[in-house]
Write a protein that holds these residues in place. Structure first.
Motif, PDB file in Angstrom:
ATOM      1  N   THR C 123       0.824  -1.212   0.000  1.00 30.78           N
ATOM      2  CA  THR C 123       0.000   0.000   0.000  1.00 30.78           C
ATOM      3  C   THR C 123       0.856   1.260   0.000  1.00 30.78           C
ATOM      4  OG1 THR C 123      -1.757  -1.186   1.127  1.00 30.78           O
ATOM      5  CG2 THR C 123      -1.945   1.194   1.094  1.00 30.78           C
ATOM      6  N   ILE C 127       2.111   3.021  -3.421  1.00 29.78           N
ATOM      7  CA  ILE C 127       1.673   4.396  -3.698  1.00 29.78           C
ATOM      8  C   ILE C 127       2.893   5.301  -3.877  1.00 29.78           C
ATOM      9  CG2 ILE C 127       0.482   6.396  -2.717  1.00 29.78           C
ATOM     10  CD1 ILE C 127      -1.492   4.428  -1.407  1.00 29.78           C
ATOM     11  N   ARG C 196      -4.705  -3.075  -5.847  1.00 32.69           N
ATOM     12  CA  ARG C 196      -5.573  -1.952  -5.465  1.00 32.69           C
ATOM     13  C   ARG C 196      -4.997  -0.627  -5.955  1.00 32.69           C
ATOM     14  NH1 ARG C 196      -5.161  -3.132   0.633  1.00 32.69           N
ATOM     15  NH2 ARG C 196      -5.638  -0.900   0.746  1.00 32.69           N
ATOM     16  N   GLN C 197      -3.671  -0.502  -5.923  1.00 34.27           N
ATOM     17  CA  GLN C 197      -3.042   0.743  -6.374  1.00 34.27           C
ATOM     18  C   GLN C 197      -2.720   0.682  -7.872  1.00 34.27           C
ATOM     19  OE1 GLN C 197      -3.511   2.527  -3.834  1.00 34.27           O
ATOM     20  NE2 GLN C 197      -3.586   0.823  -2.363  1.00 34.27           N
ATOM     21  N   ALA C 200      -5.780   1.230  -9.843  1.00 33.53           N
ATOM     22  CA  ALA C 200      -6.690   2.293  -9.395  1.00 33.53           C
ATOM     23  C   ALA C 200      -7.057   3.188 -10.580  1.00 33.53           C
ATOM     24  CB  ALA C 200      -6.019   3.111  -8.287  1.00 33.53           C
TER      25      ALA C 200
END
Lengths: 330, 330, 330
Positions: C123, C127, C196-197, C200
């Motif tokens: 995460t 990011i 998830r990133q 995105a």
């Protein structure tokens, strides 16, 4: 004489206490509808005098009721129901009742959309209305429903537009799916009311229809048994509630396609989006918010995102508004 | 001697009374096919004299039969069958028979399309034909079928084009669906006849294939048992009938996309479209007509409307012609 | 005292011998994780001294590992795994292990693609990495995977990108389908790691994820029981093998869309493409080659043709190379 009268009498042998509802169009004929029980009581030796207090008036007019509740935009959501089946309740009175309920709900609100309501005779009325207003309707109507058979407590159904994919079909199906355990998804071939006109080729208004037990699908249909034993306050209120939910979807979605203004998942905590107290549902809520955000790429409406995330539109709107408060949208 | 002969003999142990059909391409070898029963009768001590009355002719020609029945338009429907499996009936003679039947049906008619028929050796013949006529075919051929294995009374099947979506695939499937209770929908991977060439990359003619029991799918295939015990007059006539129905779909549809010239549903009665006498089927007929009209938005062919309405193309055409007589199309 | 300590102790009553893995983000708090068995042994009357040898460093840095193995093209295949779950094996150490295995396999080869490997904290690391490298990644990354939970021998699964249709999803699914009898196809809603990133909105890298038993789906997850009893050499090797097969698909396909340079089916024999010796599989091999050729219309990648023909990518590549040797492609 009895022999002269009988060919003009209409009754239902297999529903002996029901008075049928029979119509004759485009031909000058007469008749009486009565229950089979009453028919059997007629004295075969009597002489009968027939009185029909009616006339063909070549200067007659076709009247209809119309109400516009203006909103912030001239774009309209359109509701139609019909007033031409005297006495019957599910297939008739329920429609205008729910329509008036919707208008009553909206009349003193600051609505985004303008709302137009029409009460017309079925078929001939909607055709007349369309012939007078087609250009306006095609320009401004963004959604709407033909309301009919919305009073009993039995089935639920969606009668879709010709291709079953307009926004009103989608809103209707979403609301039914999230509120009603089991409903019937009809096809265009099952249509039978004014969607026949509103969705005709060249008309193609974005109209759909949510019904309870649909015209033709219940034994009391088009008889005197379609009465207040069948239609209940509860049934009407449930239908009104479903239609009001559809209205709210239109009001709240406004065709917005949200687009997040950060790259990657935003940190929820420092933006006040993370629940302070951990409850049984808080994990699911965060999950739904992250799912919602993951589809905010500017290509999907809030309704579409709701479908992607398998959550109700109203949960989506709640999430949308929280994210908007945190200034996370472009 | 027997020992010299045996390696050149071909028989089928598990079909002892069948003479197999064996071919050898691109290699100079020889052999005889015989039944296993006959093979077992050969005297192992005899001397055998082999006589093959054939020659390799480097000046040989590849002949084929071709027939064009001109129609109102230069656009063509194309039928092909092959003539290279001597003696066998379902996998060979049935194809030219049905092809000739189609030509016979069309020859003295005022057809809309031009019809082209070719009888060629399989593979090498179709490749040769394509090499000589590809530009013309790509320009004018609008549909057609490779006809093979159309004589027995067992299965029915559709061998589609590469993506299974050309007009001939759709016409063939519609006709099978409305006439045959159970048929096999093959995939392109199941192909095996001249659709291999007609639908090859870069060729891509809109050709499909309707078969009875398909090549390779029946025990008598490529043996002397593929004979007139297997192929019947009835089987051939049924296949001809199905292909003629396909022809009629092409003739009648002409790629028309009907567009109604009134807004909303037209009144049928005053246009003579409403049945005068109410029969058991009249309600369904009216229903189908209204359904048909509801799809006449100028975007759908008559075949597509038939599929939308779940009615046969021929019922659609009947409706189409009635509506046309009433001047309801643009 | 015991009373002061207890609120800061974390244990699992229903897994009494497991030490849970608990994290607290963005809040200055402390605690100890221990097994419920150890917890019960604590003397309630003792005094406890708490020592946490750690500090909050406002000048701290976020480090990560990165490796680029350059290939013939600057286009990159991207692999990511994370290094922030100390002690746990399936949900952590297995990921970097397999990632290093892939790098080791590729490091001395003449690769077509460049390969980029990153090891980051989950995460916050991805990011950070994206914030520094997004433009480069969006320009050059053509495929890749987030590698996590790849060490046990139980389930297999694919966690797809947001719409589940990028090239890495398709390669991953093809390889799983042709190697693993039963695997779980997750939805985007089941995601939970750095996809998830990477996927995105606005990032949208073509990243997917192949897992063994996925995070959250096994009882040992986020406890001290996620150890080398669970993760095996065999499990790691199987995962490495599957990922290497994906690498080979990327290396060999290079986004080629083969287009045959002859019309109709080519004669295989004179081009040396027809097997000389007839074996049990030779008919299927010829069939697959002819099927492959039939899709070489310049519109389909080798992977897509493999799916059309129901054969593995590697059989397709074998066919592709034979056809290329015979100079049959444009």
């Amino acid at each position: 004489s009895y022999e002269d009268l009988v060919p003009n009498l209409y009754y239902l042998k297999n529903q002996p206490n029901a008075i049928p509802y029979i119509t004759s169009y485009y031909e000058k004929k007469w008749g009486f509808c009565l229950s089979y029980n009453d028919f059997r009581k007629l004295n075969k030796n009597s002489t009968y005098k027939v009185l029909i207090d009616s006339e063909f008036d070549s200067n007659g007019v076709l009247n209809y009721g119309e109400l516009l509740i203006p909103g912030k935009t001239k774009e309209e959501i359109f509701f139609s129901s019909y007033i031409c089946h005297p006495q019957m309740v599910n297939n008739e009175l329920s429609g205008p009742s729910v329509l008036v309920g919707i208008a009553d709900y909206l009349k003193n609100k600051n609505n985004y959309y303008s709302y137009r309501f029409v009460l017309i005779p079925e078929t001939i009325g909607s055709i007349t209305y369309l012939s007078k207003n087609l250009d306006h309707l095609k320009k401004y109507v963004k959604g709407g429903y033909n309301i009919t058979c919305v009073g009993d407590e039995r089935d639920w159904g969606l009668v879709p537009s010709r291709h079953g994919e307009n926004i009103s079909d989608k809103v209707g199906e979403h609301i039914l799916k999230h509120n009603i355990k089991k409903y019937t998804k009809y096809s265009w071939l099952d249509r039978g009311s004014d969607e026949r006109q509103y969705c005709a080729p060249g008309i193609d208004l974005p109209i759909s229809s949510i019904t309870r037990t649909k015209y033709g699908n219940y034994p009391e249909y088009h008889t005197s048994l379609d009465n207040f034993d069948l239609v209940t306050k509860k049934g009407l209120e449930q239908s009104l509630e479903i239609y009001l939910q559809c209205v709210k979807v239109f009001e709240l979605s406004k065709n917005i396609k949200p687009k997040i203004n950060v790259f990657c998942e935003p940190q929820l905590g420092k933006r006040g989006l993370y629940p302070n107290t951990s409850t049984k549902n808080s994990a699911a809520k965060i999950r739904n918010m992250m799912n919602f955000i993951s589809y905010c790429d500017g290509n999907n409406t809030i309704l579409e995102i709701s479908e992607f995330c398998n959550i109700s539109f109203f949960e989506s709107i709640d999430i949308y508004q929280k994210i908007e408060s945190a200034n996370l949208f472009r």
